[in-house]
Design an enzyme around this catalytic site. Structure first.
Site, short mmCIF file in Angstrom:
data_model
loop_
_atom_site.label_atom_id
_atom_site.label_comp_id
_atom_site.label_asym_id
_atom_site.label_seq_id
_atom_site.Cartn_x
_atom_site.Cartn_y
_atom_site.Cartn_z
N CYS A 1 0.85 -1.20 0.00
CA CYS A 1 0.00 0.00 0.00
C CYS A 1 0.87 1.24 0.00
CB CYS A 1 -0.94 0.00 1.20
SG CYS A 1 -0.08 0.16 2.77
N CYS B 1 3.52 1.65 2.73
CA CYS B 1 4.80 0.94 2.48
C CYS B 1 5.73 1.84 1.66
CB CYS B 1 4.57 -0.36 1.73
SG CYS B 1 3.53 -1.54 2.59
N ASP C 1 7.95 29.22 -31.33
CA ASP C 1 9.04 29.71 -32.18
C ASP C 1 8.52 29.62 -33.61
OD1 ASP C 1 11.71 30.30 -33.13
OD2 ASP C 1 11.83 28.18 -33.65
N ASP D 1 12.38 24.32 -31.42
CA ASP D 1 13.14 23.19 -31.98
C ASP D 1 14.64 23.42 -32.02
OD1 ASP D 1 13.08 25.16 -34.04
OD2 ASP D 1 13.57 23.59 -35.49
N ASP E 1 16.37 28.03 -28.80
CA ASP E 1 15.12 27.95 -28.04
C ASP E 1 15.31 27.32 -26.66
OD1 ASP E 1 13.60 28.98 -30.19
OD2 ASP E 1 13.51 27.00 -31.11
#
Length: 757
Positions: A19, A22, A443, A643, A647
């Site tokens: 559970c 634990c 961008d 990309d 950036d």
């Protein structure tokens, strides 16, 4: 003096967790250990992700800490694959089913014998030798004998539960162990009294069936829970199944088939038509088309020739390829994707802290409520059996399994589903934050646009030239240039099948254009500034120039021997999906902006084409992060989509950085979400997936909380004074198992999620 640390992160499989308590106990135990910076334990995957200083503590010592907490760290074999791990889990599920079947074989007759005397037709139900009035000792001992194998089969509830109590960190097993042990001990004590002839009304003092049936139902619940858990990792299994199991390599000029794990960097790998590429590498011989849809989403096969890059798990379609292995094992693109998904599945979303905090205090509170309820009803009724039933029902119903599974299962299914659609989400925090996004900044180049300029317009002014001759001469002159605009014209010449002329006396004018001599003619190609410097008259092209500029295209003027010969328009075309993707985001109520280093006219032309009004142009790379921060300071939750290397700072500054998969490694590394298909429609899909996943988490948490808030008081008998029902401990066990399964089943609904493309 500068102190150096050797920070290392390891994933440790752990057995024995039942559970959230634990998982929390392991986290707290590890984080108290010197040298460990962070520990995140995922109940759903049964793994701990531990970040530690390897100069202060070794991995073996970390495993010893876990072992001292009462759990078993698993040491995977060096060559062990995830398939083997899945096989081990299947064996574990099989063992659970065997335990349940064994327990059932004893629980059914136990329940039958114990409940038989209550039936009106009892004389036909039980043999005379088990009649409780005439043979009370047989009646009691038979139940004891039937109950013992069930307790033995479910021994882990007791070993783990009581050890957790000794370590002052009681968990779900502790509740089960206390409740069923109380029933068993109470029944055994009265069995001894029955054997001595001190008790005649044996029916009301034996609760063996309660202990036996509870343990049996819990074993069933655990088996079903394990099966449902295994289904949450199906997306990961699909990714794993993409990779081939063997590879064909050239060894001493002969083809040799070996397991994929044995492929080494530098090996020459042979891929025949229809076969999968086993690892990443570069083609050294052959020509073919390769289906890379599993990585890029591009349905059309990509041509491969000498020097081309190939990736593991892609499919060779037509010709035979020989390639040199460059990345093997965990370094391949597919392995990196799988690692990202595993890390995301194992990470913890901020919303999970609520469930962890409640689970931590829940078990002690449940024990306290059970004791108070049991004692209160004993004082009120003087009925030990009734008080014991109340005590057991509260303990069993209070198990916080559902709370522990509420968040990690949904996160696991959500990130796995994202991976299926080429959306890699780097962790639960990114997944949770994404649903709050109200502003997305794009961008321009390579994100909204293709990032590859193409010739869009061309016109001839000189009567002495045809259009093909104009392009042929310009492309010949530009063949010595590395400028993207020049490359676009060279590409256009190739598309038209035009042969390039040799050039001489090549001159490059930085930021303005080029000049070269071709077949005795002086060719000048460049912008307006260069033409003015060379005193070339451009008056007759003013109208065309204004039109091209308005459309975001870059004009290149061509002069031959000092006279204007023509004009070529070049543009970076907008991706086919950009306009639709931005429209989708607007319909979702998200504000869309664009930041670019390009000039104002081009930026606004592209913005107008795709439907973006908020535009910041001529922004230097170092200022992109500042631009993102300024929008955040307006109180907006911002995502940045980019990309390129320029950036990366903006992606890191944003609340959620989203990188285009075909972008640079730096951009992908800086981002929280990676779009492997480079399709902007996936931006909206990622946000929708986040919204659905977090909604699913909230539903799971709400169910888990309500389940306990409503049923614990019922189990404690709060409705009894008003003529309402109480909760039988056996029904409580069934309800507890059902709560965990319902949470898991709800998380699995996310598997029906579909991408918007």
């Amino acid at each position: 003096m500068i102190l150096m640390t050797a920070e290392t992160t390891s994933v440790i499989p752990i057995r024995g967790m039942t559970c959230a308590v634990c998982a929390g106990a392991i986290e707290r135990g590890l984080e108290k250990t010197e040298g460990i910076q962070e520990a995140v334990v995922n109940l759903a995957t049964e793994k701990a992700t531990v970040t530690f200083d390897s100069q202060k503590i070794h991995l073996s010592e970390i495993r010893e800490v876990i072992r001292s907490l009462g759990f078993e760290p698993v040491i995977p074999m060096v060559e062990e694959s995830v398939d083997q791990e899945a096989l081990a889990k299947e064996k574990e599920i099989k063992r659970m089913w065997i335990k349940f079947i064994i327990a059932s074989l004893f629980a059914v007759p136990l329940f039958y014998i114990s409940m038989g005397p209550m039936m009106p037709w009892r004389e036909w139900l039980l043999p005379q030798a088990l009649d409780m009035k005439h043979y009370p000792v047989n009646f009691a001992l038979t139940q004891l004998v039937l109950c013992l194998p069930i307790v033995i089969v479910g021994y882990r509830f007791y070993t783990v539960g009581f050890l957790a109590m000794i370590r002052r960190s009681p968990n779900m097993d502790s509740l089960i162990a206390i409740g069923t042990s109380a029933a068993f001990i109470y029944s055994f004590y009265h069995t001894v009294l029955i054997m001595r002839g001190q008790i005649t009304d044996v029916m009301m003092v034996l609760y063996y069936e309660t202990a036996g049936v509870i343990v049996t139902l819990l074993l069933l619940g655990k088996a079903l829970e394990a099966i449902t858990k295994s289904r949450t990792t199906e997306a990961l299994k699909k990714l794993l199944n993409l990779a081939p199991k063997t590879a064909l390599i050239l060894h001493n000029h002969k083809e040799k088939e070996i397991p994929i794990e044995e492929v080494e960097v530098g090996d020459i790998v042979v891929v025949k038509p229809g076969a999968k590429v086993p690892v990443d590498g570069v083609v050294v011989k052959g020509y073919s088309a390769v289906d890379e849809s599993m990585l890029t989403g591009e349905s059309m096969p990509v041509d491969k020739e000498e020097g081309s890059q190939v990736y593991g798990a892609t499919i060779n379609t037509t010709g035979m390829l020989h390639f040199k292995a460059e990345k093997v094992g965990s370094e391949t693109a597919l392995a990196q994707i799988i690692q990202l998904v595993e890390e995301a599945s194992g990470s913890k979303a901020p919303i999970a802290k609520l469930g962890d905090m409640v689970s931590r205090y829940f078990v002690p509170i449940a024990c306290f409520i059970a004791i108070i309820a049991g004692v209160t009803w004993f004082v009120v009724t003087s009925d030990v059996e009734f008080a014991l039933r109340i005590f057991m029902a509260v303990l069993v119903i209070a198990c916080p399994c559902a709370l522990g599974l509420a968040t990690p299962t949904a996160i696991m299914v959500g990130t796995g589903k994202g991976a299926e659609h080429g959306i890699l989400i780097k962790g639960g925090e990114a997944l949770e934050t994404a649903h709050k996004i109200d502003t997305i900044i794009f961008d321009k180049t390579g994100t909204i646009t293709e990032g590859k300029p193409v010739v869009t317009d061309a016109m001839v002014v000189s009567q002495a030239l045809t259009l093909d001759e104009l392009i042929q001469l310009t492309a010949s002159a530009e063949s010595g240039s590395e400028h993207p605009l020049g490359k676009a014209i060279v590409t256009e010449a190739g598309r038209r099948g035009l042969k390039l002329f040799p050039i001489s006396d090549f001159i490059s004018f930085t930021g303005r254009g080029i000049e070269a001599e071709i077949n005795g003619r002086r060719v000048l190609a460049g912008n307006k500034k260069l033409m003015n410097e060379k005193r070339v008259c451009l008056d007759e092209l003013d109208t065309i120039l204004n039109l091209l500029t308005k459309e975001g295209k870059t004009p290149m003027y061509i002069a031959i021997d000092g006279e204007l010969a023509g004009l070529i328009g070049v543009a970076d075309p907008v991706k086919a999906s950009s306009k639709k993707a931005i429209g989708m985001l607007k319909n979702m109520g998200i504000e869309v902006a664009m930041i670019t280093g390009d000039n104002e006219k081009t930026a606004h032309a592209i913005g107008a084409e795709v439907g973006i009004e908020r535009i910041r142009a001529e922004v230097l790379p170092r200022d992109k992060a500042k631009a993102v921060k300024s929008i955040q300071e307006e109180g907006r939750c911002v995502a940045m989509v980019g990309d390129g290397i320029n950036d990366a700072p903006a992606l890191a500054q944003a609340d959620v950085g989203i990188a285009i998969g075909q972008g640079t490694d730096v951009a992908i590394e800086s981002a929280n979400i990676v779009l492997m298909h480079s399709d902007l429609m996936d931006v909206g899909t990622a946000i929708l997936l986040s919204k659905k996943t977090i909604r699913n988490v909230k539903q799971n948490l709400a169910w888990a909380f309500l389940y306990n808030i409503i049923l614990i008081p019922v189990a404690a008998g709060i409705l009894l004074p008003f003529g309402g029902p109480s909760l039988n401990p056996m029904l409580a066990a069934g309800a507890m198992g059902l709560s965990s399964i319902s949470v898991l089943a709800n998380a699995l609904r996310l598997k029906r999620f579909k991408a918007h493309r």
